[in-house]
Write a protein that holds these residues in place. Structure first.
Motif, PDB file in Angstrom:
ATOM      1  N   SER A  40       0.833  -1.202   0.000  1.00 52.92           N
ATOM      2  CA  SER A  40       0.000   0.000   0.000  1.00 52.92           C
ATOM      3  C   SER A  40       0.869   1.253   0.000  1.00 52.92           C
ATOM      4  O   SER A  40       0.542   2.234  -0.668  1.00 52.92           O
ATOM      5  N   GLU A  41       1.959   1.219   0.742  1.00 55.73           N
ATOM      6  CA  GLU A  41       2.859   2.378   0.797  1.00 55.73           C
ATOM      7  C   GLU A  41       3.464   2.658  -0.578  1.00 55.73           C
ATOM      8  O   GLU A  41       3.580   3.812  -0.989  1.00 55.73           O
TER       9      GLU A  41
ATOM     10  N   ASP B 123       2.049   1.991  -3.426  1.00 52.47           N
ATOM     11  CA  ASP B 123       0.969   2.578  -4.219  1.00 52.47           C
ATOM     12  C   ASP B 123       0.771   4.050  -3.871  1.00 52.47           C
ATOM     13  O   ASP B 123       0.554   4.876  -4.754  1.00 52.47           O
ATOM     14  N   VAL B 124       0.858   4.377  -2.588  1.00 53.66           N
ATOM     15  CA  VAL B 124       0.683   5.766  -2.160  1.00 53.66           C
ATOM     16  C   VAL B 124       1.787   6.639  -2.739  1.00 53.66           C
ATOM     17  O   VAL B 124       1.524   7.734  -3.251  1.00 53.66           O
TER      18      VAL B 124
ATOM     19  N   LEU C 253       1.109   7.092  -6.447  1.00 49.00           N
ATOM     20  CA  LEU C 253      -0.018   7.989  -6.695  1.00 49.00           C
ATOM     21  C   LEU C 253       0.349   9.443  -6.402  1.00 49.00           C
ATOM     22  O   LEU C 253      -0.084  10.350  -7.117  1.00 49.00           O
ATOM     23  N   ARG C 254       1.130   9.658  -5.358  1.00 43.68           N
ATOM     24  CA  ARG C 254       1.569  11.035  -5.065  1.00 43.68           C
ATOM     25  C   ARG C 254       2.436  11.581  -6.186  1.00 43.68           C
ATOM     26  O   ARG C 254       2.321  12.758  -6.555  1.00 43.68           O
TER      27      ARG C 254
END
Length: 76
Positions: free
Chosen positions: A36-37, A39-40, A43-44
């Motif tokens: 998830s990190e 992906d974050v 995305l940022r």
């Protein structure tokens, strides 16, 4: 083996199984959090790139030379 020892062994096995279950669940959650990190972060980066593109487009649209060219085109 007397009943007291049997009860103690059963309790120890139950507690040990619970601890192991929580440990494995925690490991699984850590792996999911790592994914998830990533992906974050991705995305940022995408958001930052898109913000820069919008900024450039805003500059192009509000450019005075472009407005002048548009006015000249309308007159022709």
């Amino acid at each position: 083996m007397d009943p007291f020892q049997m009860v103690v062994i059963i309790v120890l096995i139950s507690v040990g199984a619970g601890v192991m279950k929580n440990y494995f669940k925690m490991k699984q959650n850590q792996q999911a959090d790592a994914a998830s990190e990533k992906d974050v972060v991705r995305l940022r980066a995408d958001i930052d790139r898109l913000k820069e593109r919008v900024h450039v487009l805003e500059k192009i649209v509000t450019d005075n030379d472009r407005q002048l060219a548009e006015d000249i085109r309308k007159l022709a």
